[in-house]
Design a protein around this motif. Structure first.
Motif, PDB file in Angstrom:
ATOM      1  N   VAL A   1       0.030 124.123 -40.501  1.00 46.75           N
ATOM      2  CA  VAL A   1      -0.003 124.432 -39.069  1.00 46.75           C
ATOM      3  C   VAL A   1      -0.741 125.752 -38.870  1.00 46.75           C
ATOM      4  O   VAL A   1      -0.319 126.787 -39.389  1.00 46.75           O
TER       5      VAL A   1
ATOM      6  N   CYS B   1      -1.536 128.139 -35.976  1.00 46.19           N
ATOM      7  CA  CYS B   1      -1.172 128.351 -34.580  1.00 46.19           C
ATOM      8  C   CYS B   1      -1.091 129.842 -34.249  1.00 46.19           C
ATOM      9  O   CYS B   1      -0.027 130.461 -34.381  1.00 46.19           O
TER      10      CYS B   1
ATOM     11  N   TRP C   1       1.715 115.457 -31.814  1.00 42.48           N
ATOM     12  CA  TRP C   1       0.661 116.464 -31.717  1.00 42.48           C
ATOM     13  C   TRP C   1      -0.583 115.921 -32.417  1.00 42.48           C
ATOM     14  O   TRP C   1      -0.452 115.138 -33.373  1.00 42.48           O
TER      15      TRP C   1
ATOM     16  N   GLN D   1      -2.703 120.674 -38.620  1.00 44.17           N
ATOM     17  CA  GLN D   1      -2.320 120.667 -37.218  1.00 44.17           C
ATOM     18  C   GLN D   1      -2.779 121.969 -36.576  1.00 44.17           C
ATOM     19  O   GLN D   1      -2.427 123.047 -37.031  1.00 44.17           O
TER      20      GLN D   1
ATOM     21  N   SER E   1       0.829 123.939 -32.045  1.00 43.38           N
ATOM     22  CA  SER E   1       2.140 123.362 -32.292  1.00 43.38           C
ATOM     23  C   SER E   1       2.868 123.182 -30.962  1.00 43.38           C
ATOM     24  O   SER E   1       2.692 123.992 -30.041  1.00 43.38           O
TER      25      SER E   1
ATOM     26  N   SER F   1       4.690 126.202 -29.665  1.00 44.82           N
ATOM     27  CA  SER F   1       3.962 127.314 -29.059  1.00 44.82           C
ATOM     28  C   SER F   1       4.198 127.402 -27.564  1.00 44.82           C
ATOM     29  O   SER F   1       3.912 128.429 -26.941  1.00 44.82           O
TER      30      SER F   1
ATOM     31  N   ALA G   1       4.690 115.648 -35.057  1.00 45.12           N
ATOM     32  CA  ALA G   1       4.486 117.084 -35.215  1.00 45.12           C
ATOM     33  C   ALA G   1       5.118 117.570 -36.515  1.00 45.12           C
ATOM     34  O   ALA G   1       5.733 116.800 -37.263  1.00 45.12           O
ATOM     35  N   GLU G   2       4.999 118.867 -36.772  1.00 44.60           N
ATOM     36  CA  GLU G   2       5.307 119.398 -38.099  1.00 44.60           C
ATOM     37  C   GLU G   2       6.733 119.166 -38.565  1.00 44.60           C
ATOM     38  O   GLU G   2       6.986 119.041 -39.760  1.00 44.60           O
TER      39      GLU G   2
END
Length: 472
Positions: free
Chosen positions: A172, A174, A222, A234, A237, A240, A280-281
């Motif tokens: 990720v 971000c 995402w 990614q 996120s 965020s 997503a993560e």
């Protein structure tokens, strides 16, 4: 820092395999959500609070210059050479080894969410994450070079995966949630694609006959880029507080984020997207869920799943569930604590007879969720708010006035923690700050008898269905 009082004693089922590679507490990122949640849950099951948990966020996320951040973050991040020493099974043994050695009527597993931990504590059972976070050094990194971050992360992930084929590594990048750290270290979430042997042994040895196994999964999506076998990337996120479009090179929001993190934006070249809306993560790997289902069926246990569309849905449903649980035990259920990020203490919540609502972080989206829930709930006499400072400035963050508006829902007591607010949003606050605040709440003993799994699922289904929570 963790004192000896909170350390778990070695247990046979956690140490049957020879330890190879790095210790679990060296691999799992300090202060990462899952790490803090395991520590808090294990302490609560021992009747201990989180007074010995430091784990503040990195103190220099808001620093624009890269070198001061690198000096702070570099020594605790993993090196490229250490990537080959990561052992997912040893991490799993370290996690289960933190829990008291006793029999449990259930277990909660899955995505990192404090409401899942509060649920586990109300049931009197452990919480186990379906993955863990790592940070790796990025010596010549920059916040505005995602393509370079991907190349560096792919090399690191390849070394990890060579010895851990049962992991998937999600990288990720971000700057909106990590600030200047995104240019000095890589953030990677390792997710198990099967049930770790240490988890299987723990469940076999610790679950009572026909226990329930609850799997809680983060259902957010995402844009994802597949880098290679076992590694994906990614950009940005959901945590965020921004949208995927905000990370487009032409986005004014992105320019504001990069300036705050010390980047110019000239090198912002997003890699090609493989899936416009992949998990997503913190999603649970399908292989992990399948393996858990096979394990439970083979041993006569019941697997129940809770799908979470967004963090506020589980937080609201769990808070409603706690309120009913407390009232059935003869307590008022009219005192609320709004936790945020790592500022939580499940044992103090139960000890004081509080209703917990957890905000994933300090973004406006998270605070909007708790405001909407409070607006539609029966009023609380007391509302305590613990805003965790993210350590950076972002256009997505809630301001202190919005946090004060949350506290204002209290009819008699309206408290925003001054220590947490004093340095907000850049001054770090340790996890134990939540303990210090909640210790000031009056005792409400004895604690209620543990919830049954049936009661918990029925309560989550009733309260969560309007919010999209899926209980099966």
């Amino acid at each position: 820092m963790v004192s000896d009082r909170g350390r778990a004693e070695p247990v046979p089922w956690a140490t049957t395999a020879p330890d190879t590679g790095l210790p679990g507490d060296r691999v799992v990122a300090a202060g990462s959500t899952a790490r803090v949640l395991v520590a808090a849950a294990a302490r609560a099951l021992r009747g201990l609070d989180c007074t010995d948990l430091g784990h503040p966020g990195p103190p220099s996320r808001s620093t624009v210059a890269a070198e001061p951040v690198r000096r702070v973050a570099g020594p605790v991040a993993l090196t490229a050479a250490q990537a080959a020493e990561v052992d997912g099974e040893r991490v799993a043994r370290w996690i289960v080894g933190q829990y008291p050695r006793q029999r449990y009527p259930a277990v909660v597993l899955g995505s990192p969410h404090a409401a899942a931990v509060h649920l586990a504590v109300a049931l009197g059972v452990p919480w186990l994450p379906a993955g863990f976070e790592m940070t790796a050094r990025w010596t010549h990194g920059a916040v505005d070079r995602p393509a370079a971050a991907l190349d560096q992360g792919a090399a690191f992930a390849a070394r990890v995966l060579a010895g851990n084929p049962d992991l998937h590594v999600r990288q990720v990048h971000c700057p909106a949630s990590r600030g200047a750290l995104a240019g000095t270290t890589l953030s990677l979430v390792a997710r198990w694609r099967s049930l770790p042997v240490a988890y299987a042994r723990f469940l076999a040895d610790r679950l009572t006959r026909r226990s329930a196994v609850l799997l809680v999964g983060d259902g957010r999506g995402w844009p994802v880029s597949d880098s290679g076998p076992g590694h994906s990337f990614q950009l940005g996120s959901p945590a965020s507080g921004l949208e995927p479009v905000d990370f487009h090179p032409d986005s004014p929001t992105l320019r504001q984020v990069l300036r705050a993190a010390g980047g110019a934006g000239a090198g912002w070249e997003p890699p090609p997207v493989s899936a416009a809306r992949g998990p997503a993560e913190h999603g649970v790997e399908p292989g992990f869920a399948r393996a858990l289902g096979q394990w439970t069926r083979a041993r006569g246990h019941e697997l129940r799943q809770v799908g979470v569309p967004h963090p506020g849905a589980l937080s609201a449903a769990t808070a409603d569930l706690y309120r009913r649980w407390l009232r059935r035990a003869g307590k008022t259920g009219d005192r609320l604590v709004v936790e945020c990020g790592r500022l939580l203490d499940p044992w103090q919540v139960v000890r004081a007879g509080l209703v917990p609502y957890w905000c994933e972080n300090a973004t406006r989206r998270s605070v909007d969720d708790v405001e909407w829930w409070l607006a539609g709930s029966e009023p609380f006499n007391s509302v305590d708010v613990l805003p965790e400072s993210p350590g950076l400035r972002s256009p997505a963050l809630a301001g202190l006035p919005q946090w004060l508006a949350v506290a204002a829902f209290g009819r008699r007591r309206r408290a925003l923690d001054r220590t947490a607010a004093r340095g907000y949003p850049v001054g770090p606050v340790a996890t134990r700050r939540a303990t210090e605040v909640l210790r000031g709440q009056p005792y409400d003993l004895p604690t209620p008898p543990p919830l049954s799994v049936g009661e918990a699922l029925a309560g989550l289904r009733e309260a969560g269905a309007p919010l999209g929570l899926a209980v099966s």
